[in-house]
Design an enzyme around this catalytic site. Structure first.
Site, short mmCIF file in Angstrom:
data_model
loop_
_atom_site.label_atom_id
_atom_site.label_comp_id
_atom_site.label_asym_id
_atom_site.label_seq_id
_atom_site.Cartn_x
_atom_site.Cartn_y
_atom_site.Cartn_z
N ASP A 38 -7.26 3.42 -3.65
CA ASP A 38 -8.55 2.76 -3.47
C ASP A 38 -9.66 3.74 -3.78
O ASP A 38 -9.74 4.81 -3.18
CB ASP A 38 -8.66 2.26 -2.02
CG ASP A 38 -9.79 1.26 -1.84
OD1 ASP A 38 -10.66 1.18 -2.72
OD2 ASP A 38 -9.82 0.56 -0.81
N ASP B 15 -11.54 -2.03 -7.76
CA ASP B 15 -11.48 -0.64 -7.29
C ASP B 15 -10.22 -0.31 -6.49
O ASP B 15 -10.17 0.72 -5.83
CB ASP B 15 -12.71 -0.32 -6.43
CG ASP B 15 -12.85 -1.23 -5.22
OD1 ASP B 15 -12.06 -2.19 -5.10
OD2 ASP B 15 -13.74 -0.97 -4.39
N GLU B 16 -9.19 -1.15 -6.57
CA GLU B 16 -7.96 -0.80 -5.86
C GLU B 16 -6.72 -1.20 -6.66
O GLU B 16 -6.74 -2.17 -7.42
CB GLU B 16 -7.92 -1.40 -4.46
CG GLU B 16 -7.93 -2.90 -4.40
CD GLU B 16 -7.81 -3.42 -2.97
OE1 GLU B 16 -7.16 -2.76 -2.13
OE2 GLU B 16 -8.37 -4.50 -2.70
#
EC number: 2.7.7.7
Length: 382
Positions: free
Chosen positions: A9, A102-103
């Site tokens: 993350d 974003d992960e």
């Protein structure tokens, strides 16, 4: 063979992107989001110390942290850096799932015989920092649920390994809110009968949970006990959703065509939100009466907001429909999908818009997708 699943993350992704390009923003309370009536898309850890959180109205955030600097956000920058990080990771792992902008999930099962999974993951995180200039946290464990919870517990710049023998002792003291599928309503329901920690939830009889919260009761019990068989789904840019309409009688009624496209955008955006997708590309297709077919596409910041997608779709239609000729078909497609929720794209949203989406989706879920819609999108021909 024990599974080796990593959750990665990017730490305060939007904030980190801005700081990557402007070192003067380091160390100060920073809020990324819309104007006075907008909501917080992301905030720095310095701002979080004052109680600022994502999806909070900007006005409330500034009351809590009046010295915070507010930046509207750069859609293109965030999308480009997300793509860069995806490429960096994808080149180094056998199976990658892009869970959101974003992960990421990585399946390193069986890689221990070549290279220690933990050390391998550390080197991937170091490569992201070096090549993209962005900080990233990770947790390595036996499944997606445990690794995701681990990343949350280890941030910022977390580096955590939770071995199979350690899973339950790691989970037990944590709040049930740490389990990804537990929302506010479920938390409140369980809290009323004294279930506040994962340890207490894990000891509950499965049948009791099913009676309380329905079919998800068994899945929740499994997650509380560190059980999650969900696979890491290989990332693909080619995923898309689409719809099109072939007319019984060819038409060149511009107003009705635009209403149809707007309605298509609303229905597809609702589908995105229900299935927890975000799109990065809008494609409009038209077919003239002589069967000539044309398409045009436009990149957008990851979103599932129909007011944004409808506007882009109508702009594309205006650009592509250049002949004074009847149309026999129009179509709309959203591509470049990644998993994620709408709150990841709040730059142009207001509190009122967020409330509107929640209400409309609730009504559609309860009464059907045609129960409510924008007036501009009502489909003609029905």
């Amino acid at each position: 063979m024990n599974r080796a699943i990593v959750h990665m993350d990017l730490d305060t992704f939007f904030v980190s992107c801005e700081r990557r390009n402007n070192a003067q923003l380091d160390g100060i309370p920073l809020i990324i989001g819309g104007g006075d009536r907008g909501v917080v898309a992301s905030c720095s850890y310095e701002a979080r110390k004052f109680g600022v959180r994502s999806a909070m109205p900007i006005r409330m955030a500034l009351r809590l942290c009046p010295d915070a600097k507010v930046i509207r956000g750069d859609h293109e920058l965030y999308s480009n850096l997300s793509h860069t990080v995806t490429q960096i990771i994808q080149e180094k792992v056998p199976v990658l799932e892009k869970a959101s902008i974003d992960e990421f999930y990585l399946d390193l099962t069986g890689m221990d015989k070549f290279f220690g999974c933990y050390q391998w993951t550390q080197e991937i995180a170091a490569a992201v920092k070096k090549e993209a200039g962005l900080p990233i946290s990770f947790a390595l464990s036996t499944n997606k649920t445990v690794s995701k919870i681990g990343t949350g517990e280890s941030k910022p710049l977390g580096r955590l390994e939770i071995k199979e023998i350690e899973v339950q002792s790691f989970l037990n003291p944590l709040s049930i809110k740490k389990i990804p599928m537990v929302g506010d309503k479920t938390f409140q329901l369980l809290s009323r009968i004294g279930i506040r920690t994962i340890h207490t939830l894990a000891e509950m009889p499965v049948l009791v949970l099913q009676q309380m919260i329905g079919v998800n009761g068994k899945e929740l019990w499994k997650k509380a006990n560190g059980i999650d068989e969900n696979p890491v789904v290989p990332y693909s840019e080619r995923k898309s959703i689409s719809t099109e309409r072939t007319f019984t009688n060819d038409t060149m009624d511009i107003m009705e065509l635009k209403r149809l496209i707007s309605g298509m955008a609303e229905q597809l955006a609702y589908q995105l939100r229900q299935e927890k997708w975000l799109t990065s590309t809008v494609v409009v297709k038209i077919r003239y009466a002589n069967f000539d077919t044309e398409t045009k596409q436009h990149k957008v910041a990851y979103t599932s907001a129909d007011h944004t997608l409808s506007r882009v779709a109508l702009e594309l239609f205006n650009q592509i429909y250049t002949r004074r000729m009847r149309l026999r078909l129009v179509g709309l497609r959203f591509t470049g999908l990644v998993h994620g929720n709408h709150q990841m794209n709040l730059f142009e949203d207001t509190e009122e818009q967020m409330s509107l989406y929640q209400t409309m989706d609730y009504l559609k879920n309860r009464f059907g997708v045609d129960a409510v819609g924008r007036a501009s999108g009502f489909d003609f021909g029905k």
